[in-house]
Design an enzyme around this catalytic site. Structure first.
Site, PDB file in Angstrom:
ATOM      1  N   LYS A 112       0.816  -1.211   0.000  1.00  0.00           N
ATOM      2  CA  LYS A 112       0.000   0.000   0.000  1.00  0.00           C
ATOM      3  C   LYS A 112       0.854   1.268   0.000  1.00  0.00           C
ATOM      4  CE  LYS A 112      -4.032  -2.264   0.880  1.00  0.00           C
ATOM      5  NZ  LYS A 112      -3.711  -3.633   1.225  1.00  0.00           N
TER       6      LYS A 112
HETATM    7  C1  LIG Z   1      -4.461  -4.777   0.906  1.00  0.00           C
HETATM    8  C2  LIG Z   1      -3.756  -6.076   0.959  1.00  0.00           C
HETATM    9  C3  LIG Z   1      -4.111  -7.138   0.115  1.00  0.00           C
HETATM   10  C4  LIG Z   1      -5.289  -7.062  -0.827  1.00  0.00           C
HETATM   11  O1  LIG Z   1      -5.102  -6.124  -1.855  1.00  0.00           O
HETATM   12  P1  LIG Z   1      -6.361  -5.593  -2.689  1.00  0.00           P
HETATM   13  O2  LIG Z   1      -5.838  -4.482  -3.504  1.00  0.00           O
HETATM   14  O3  LIG Z   1      -7.361  -5.133  -1.670  1.00  0.00           O
HETATM   15  O4  LIG Z   1      -6.881  -6.735  -3.486  1.00  0.00           O
HETATM   16  C5  LIG Z   1      -3.364  -8.298   0.160  1.00  0.00           C
HETATM   17  N1  LIG Z   1      -2.324  -8.432   1.013  1.00  0.00           N
HETATM   18  C6  LIG Z   1      -1.960  -7.434   1.841  1.00  0.00           C
HETATM   19  C7  LIG Z   1      -0.818  -7.651   2.761  1.00  0.00           C
HETATM   20  C8  LIG Z   1      -2.657  -6.230   1.837  1.00  0.00           C
HETATM   21  O5  LIG Z   1      -2.291  -5.243   2.665  1.00  0.00           O
END
Ligand SMILES: *Cc1c(COP(=O)(O)O)cnc(C)c1O
Length: 473
Positions: A112
């Site tokens: 993120k």
């Molecule tokens: C947010 C997240 C996901 C999922 O990603 P999306 O974009 O919501 O599909 C998977 N793994 C981790 C560690 C995350 O933080």
């Protein structure tokens, strides 16, 4: 580039307009009117550094931004200091033919950060330019919250109100968010699941008068700028594992809200030679069910299981609407009809409709991973080369291995570092993952958060008290 809503509203909007907004006024998601094709640019893009490539991709979608400004903001966001490596998203080999795209070396140890570090700079620049303030209302399953809060803490023009599922994140994730003491950060621990949090954010965002009065914006993955920022690393990864254009790669993405893999879909639509987009889910397998059966059946918050890959404990993938919009040939009326079915009957079915063929041709396939699979995958990778995979990444590697084709490189996306999920790592291999020095005493820092019931009214009341109408944060 012009933008429109998936539900049909075509009020003209440019990147600068969609940057700060959440849902479109008609309840849809903002999308570009077309995806630019870049096939002929690939040989030139291959030679670019990460920040240079990010500028090229962003400039296509944000052509209302002066290029020099974009360059400045991108360079400030993607530094070796913030990401521990000047390649920003290096690629490692897990086993012959299976690569790991490392996306989690940013400040909060999850992918993120890649979008959020840029968003922080874009928001601040845009708000300073407009002389405005913004209240960010968001929901997190764990990692978005800390990435957003770290990117936005202490920013003069922004307050953050982040809803998280009370008691459902790892101890590390909780401490990462709740220990942030900046007065512009508000953590609201909701007594419910992530889907409950997301429903509250959607309900409040749908009240246009309230939204306008409180100047509410979004940083959830429904925010278009986040998706664009993520498109960049699909290109970068492709260049890292291939020698020349035309070669095909498959990618496997641990998925929850469908934001990460949607960026891969967009890269593919732009002309990047991705063969298969493999969606990996955990026990909350709504997306796996869709790609296997053509039925999209969302679950209620109460049906969402609490798992050892908690950032994927999602049963209603908000970005899925952007994908289905493409599948129905960008026909907003058809999209509205499907979402009406979803809202009234809890599901829609595409298999025996004209759209079933479009799904089959999309390159998407899927698989599901369980707690036992997750532990076994962490264990087997550790035995092979001593590398410790985070539980979400392990779900992806498990499913990626199952879909591996001879002679096609499989790129598995690493979505977090194992340090965030020590409980599960201990269960798998009997030892703690390393943690970066900056996090040594994380759980012992004082925490600051407000517990609220899963009730949109209570969250509104909190916003009334803390996000005043004429905001001057
Ligand atoms: C947010 C997240 C996901 C999922 O990603 P999306 O974009 O919501 O599909 C998977 N793994 C981790 C560690 C995350 O933080």
């Amino acid at each position: 580039m012009q933008y429109q809503s998936t539900r049909g509203d075509r009020q003209p909007a440019r990147f600068r307009d969609v940057l700060l907004g959440g849902l479109a006024p008609d309840g849809g998601l903002m999308v570009p009117v077309a995806y630019p094709r870049v096939d002929r640019l690939l040989p030139r893009w291959r030679a670019l550094s990460y920040p240079e490539l990010a500028v090229e991709v962003l400039a296509l979608f944000a052509d209302d931004y002066p290029r020099a400004e974009l360059e400045r903001l991108v360079r400030a966001s993607y530094t070796a200091a913030a990401f521990g490596d000047e390649r920003i998203t290096p690629v490692a080999l897990l086993e012959p033919g299976i690569h790991l795209l490392q996306l989690s070396n940013g400040p909060t140890l999850a992918f993120k950060d890649i979008a959020m570090q840029l968003i922080g700079n874009l928001f601040e620049h845009e708000l300073a330019y407009r002389g405005e303030h913004l209240n960010i209302l968001g929901a997190t399953s764990g990692d978005t919250g800390s990435a957003a809060e770290v990117a936005l803490r202490g920013r003069a023009h922004l307050r953050v109100f982040m809803l998280s599922p009370h008691g459902r994140m790892s101890a590390f994730q909780r401490a990462q968010m709740y220990s942030i003491q900046d007065p512009n950060i508000h953590n609201l621990a909701i007594e419910g699941s992530f889907d409950d949090c997301q429903d509250i954010v959607k309900a409040i965002g749908a009240d246009l008068a309230f939204k306008r009065r409180h100047r509410l914006g979004a940083v959830n993955s429904i925010n278009w700028a986040r998706i664009v920022a993520q498109v960049v690393y699909y290109f970068r990864a492709y260049f890292a594992v291939t020698r020349a254009e035309g070669q095909i790669v498959d990618v496997c993405v641990p998925s929850g809200n469908f934001g990460n893999v949607l960026a891969g879909w967009i890269a593919r639509q732009m002309g990047l030679p991705i063969g298969r987009l493999v969606v990996a889910t955990n026990e909350n397998d709504v997306l796996d069910e869709f790609f296997r059966s053509g039925t999209y059946r969302v679950r209620s918050g109460a049906e969402t299981q609490v798992t050892s890959s908690p950032s994927m404990d999602i049963s209603k993938a908000s970005n899925f609407e952007r994908f289905i919009f493409d599948i129905v040939g960008r026909d907003a009326a058809a999209l509205r009809e499907l979402w009406w079915e979803l809202d009234t009957r809890g599901a829609f079915h595409l298999r025996d409709t004209p759209f079933g063929a479009a799904v089959a041709a999309s390159g998407f396939v899927s698989g599901r991973s369980s707690h036992a699979d997750r532990l076994a995958t962490i264990r087997s990778q550790y035995a092979r080369d001593g590398r410790i995979l985070d539980p979400h990444t392990a779900d992806g590697v498990k499913v990626g291995r199952a879909w591996r084709r001879p002679d096609v490189p499989m790129i598995c996306l690493e979505t977090a570092l194992p340090a965030k999920f020590a409980e599960t790592i201990r269960a798998a291999i009997g030892r703690d993952p390393e943690r970066p020095a900056a996090f040594a005493d994380l759980e012992s820092r004082p925490q600051r958060y407000e517990v609220l019931p899963a009730d949109a009214g209570r969250v509104r009341a909190y916003l009334d008290a803390h996000a005043p109408e004429a905001d001057h944060a």
